[in-house]
Design a protein around this motif. Structure first.
Motif, mmCIF file in Angstrom:
data_model
loop_
_atom_site.group_PDB
_atom_site.id
_atom_site.type_symbol
_atom_site.label_atom_id
_atom_site.label_comp_id
_atom_site.label_asym_id
_atom_site.label_seq_id
_atom_site.Cartn_x
_atom_site.Cartn_y
_atom_site.Cartn_z
ATOM 1 N N ASN A 10 36.907 17.003 -28.346
ATOM 2 C CA ASN A 10 37.278 15.998 -27.345
ATOM 3 C C ASN A 10 36.159 15.045 -26.957
ATOM 4 N N TYR A 11 35.101 15.025 -27.711
ATOM 5 C CA TYR A 11 34.056 14.064 -27.396
ATOM 6 C C TYR A 11 33.549 13.343 -28.633
ATOM 7 N N GLU A 12 33.984 13.797 -29.773
ATOM 8 C CA GLU A 12 33.538 13.172 -31.018
ATOM 9 C C GLU A 12 34.657 12.299 -31.585
ATOM 10 N N ASN A 13 34.329 11.079 -31.929
ATOM 11 C CA ASN A 13 35.291 10.209 -32.613
ATOM 12 C C ASN A 13 35.496 10.712 -34.032
ATOM 13 N N LEU A 14 36.709 10.526 -34.529
ATOM 14 C CA LEU A 14 37.023 10.898 -35.914
ATOM 15 C C LEU A 14 36.496 9.793 -36.818
ATOM 16 N N LEU A 15 35.463 10.124 -37.560
ATOM 17 C CA LEU A 15 34.776 9.108 -38.359
ATOM 18 C C LEU A 15 34.790 9.385 -39.853
ATOM 19 N N LYS A 16 35.147 10.579 -40.245
ATOM 20 C CA LYS A 16 35.092 10.950 -41.660
ATOM 21 C C LYS A 16 36.441 11.494 -42.117
ATOM 22 N N TYR A 17 36.681 11.359 -43.412
ATOM 23 C CA TYR A 17 37.866 11.940 -44.020
ATOM 24 C C TYR A 17 37.376 12.958 -45.037
ATOM 25 N N CYS A 18 37.761 14.227 -44.847
ATOM 26 C CA CYS A 18 37.356 15.285 -45.755
ATOM 27 C C CYS A 18 38.274 15.239 -46.970
ATOM 28 N N LEU A 19 37.688 14.993 -48.135
ATOM 29 C CA LEU A 19 38.469 14.876 -49.368
ATOM 30 C C LEU A 19 39.052 16.215 -49.810
ATOM 31 N N THR A 20 38.350 17.309 -49.515
ATOM 32 C CA THR A 20 38.825 18.627 -49.912
ATOM 33 C C THR A 20 39.977 19.089 -49.029
ATOM 34 N N CYS A 41 33.723 7.737 -45.117
ATOM 35 C CA CYS A 41 33.813 7.197 -43.763
ATOM 36 C C CYS A 41 35.243 6.797 -43.462
ATOM 37 N N TYR A 42 35.618 6.982 -42.224
ATOM 38 C CA TYR A 42 36.974 6.677 -41.805
ATOM 39 C C TYR A 42 36.931 5.635 -40.712
ATOM 40 N N ASP A 43 37.634 4.572 -40.952
ATOM 41 C CA ASP A 43 37.793 3.525 -39.953
ATOM 42 C C ASP A 43 39.273 3.181 -39.977
ATOM 43 N N ALA A 44 39.926 3.231 -38.832
ATOM 44 C CA ALA A 44 41.376 3.038 -38.761
ATOM 45 C C ALA A 44 41.800 1.709 -39.387
ATOM 46 N N GLU A 45 41.100 0.647 -39.073
ATOM 47 C CA GLU A 45 41.457 -0.665 -39.625
ATOM 48 C C GLU A 45 41.211 -0.698 -41.135
ATOM 49 N N GLU A 46 40.083 -0.116 -41.526
ATOM 50 C CA GLU A 46 39.770 -0.059 -42.951
ATOM 51 C C GLU A 46 40.801 0.791 -43.691
ATOM 52 N N ALA A 47 41.214 1.884 -43.075
ATOM 53 C CA ALA A 47 42.219 2.759 -43.675
ATOM 54 C C ALA A 47 43.550 2.027 -43.820
ATOM 55 N N LYS A 48 43.934 1.261 -42.799
ATOM 56 C CA LYS A 48 45.186 0.496 -42.885
ATOM 57 C C LYS A 48 45.120 -0.530 -44.003
ATOM 58 N N GLU A 49 43.966 -1.210 -44.095
ATOM 59 C CA GLU A 49 43.797 -2.217 -45.149
ATOM 60 C C GLU A 49 43.819 -1.559 -46.529
ATOM 61 N N LEU A 50 43.159 -0.413 -46.633
ATOM 62 C CA LEU A 50 43.136 0.318 -47.892
ATOM 63 C C LEU A 50 44.545 0.784 -48.270
ATOM 64 N N ALA A 51 45.273 1.291 -47.296
ATOM 65 C CA ALA A 51 46.653 1.728 -47.541
ATOM 66 C C ALA A 51 47.513 0.550 -47.991
ATOM 67 N N LYS A 52 47.327 -0.589 -47.362
ATOM 68 C CA LYS A 52 48.086 -1.785 -47.736
ATOM 69 C C LYS A 52 47.758 -2.206 -49.169
ATOM 70 N N ARG A 53 46.464 -2.164 -49.521
ATOM 71 C CA ARG A 53 46.055 -2.511 -50.884
ATOM 72 C C ARG A 53 46.654 -1.550 -51.902
ATOM 73 N N PHE A 54 46.593 -0.245 -51.574
ATOM 74 C CA PHE A 54 47.170 0.753 -52.471
ATOM 75 C C PHE A 54 48.665 0.535 -52.625
ATOM 76 N N LYS A 55 49.328 0.258 -51.519
ATOM 77 C CA LYS A 55 50.774 0.031 -51.559
ATOM 78 C C LYS A 55 51.095 -1.170 -52.448
ATOM 79 N N ASN A 56 50.339 -2.240 -52.292
ATOM 80 C CA ASN A 56 50.557 -3.435 -53.117
ATOM 81 C C ASN A 56 50.276 -3.155 -54.594
ATOM 82 N N GLU A 57 49.204 -2.398 -54.847
ATOM 83 C CA GLU A 57 48.869 -2.074 -56.236
ATOM 84 C C GLU A 57 49.943 -1.187 -56.856
#
Length: 133
Positions: A10-20, A41-57
């Motif tokens: 409850n005090y740490e921002n979610l900043l990473k995505y564990c691949l495993t 690294c995890y950034d909500a906006e970056e993740a949305k943009e990445l998801a959008k790119r993947f979806k388009n691809e």
């Protein structure tokens, strides 16, 4: 871990995505619980943009796949049509070839009969010997 912008601490921002583990973790958990798992690294906006790119691809690749499948189906139909046309042509050529051979046999048979009849008539004439034929 609950579904929020913060880790279970409850005090740490979610900043990473564990691949495993395939989950978003804070820097603390990344070091302690997910060390060596491979994280990005995890950034909500970056993740949305990445998801959008993947979806388009993926969409573009699916469109390409459907175009290829359509082209393949068209070529398959064309091949089947050409094959059927070739079969018909070969059947027609076979029929012509058989008809020609039958005509040749018929002519040969007629010639044989004519020769046979001619030989009968010649043998029926007493003054012609076989050596004179």
């Amino acid at each position: 871990m609950e579904n929020s912008a913060f880790c279970e601490h409850n005090y740490e921002n979610l900043l990473k995505y564990c691949l495993t583990c395939k989950e978003i973790v804070c820097a603390y958990c990344n070091i302690n619980s997910h060390e060596g798992h491979g994280a990005v690294c995890y950034d909500a906006e970056e993740a949305k943009e990445l998801a959008k790119r993947f979806k388009n691809e993926i969409s573009a690749r699916m469109d390409h796949y459907y175009d290829l499948k359509k082209e393949l189906d068209t070529r398959k139909e064309e091949s089947n049509s050409l094959l059927e046309e070739l079969r018909k042509k070969l059947n027609a050529e076979d029929k012509l070839d058989i008809a020609k051979k039958l005509d040749d046999l018929s002519i040969e048979q007629q010639n044989f009969i004519v020769n046979l009849n001619t030989n009968k008539h010649l043998k029926a004439i007493p003054h012609i010997n076989e050596g004179e034929i």
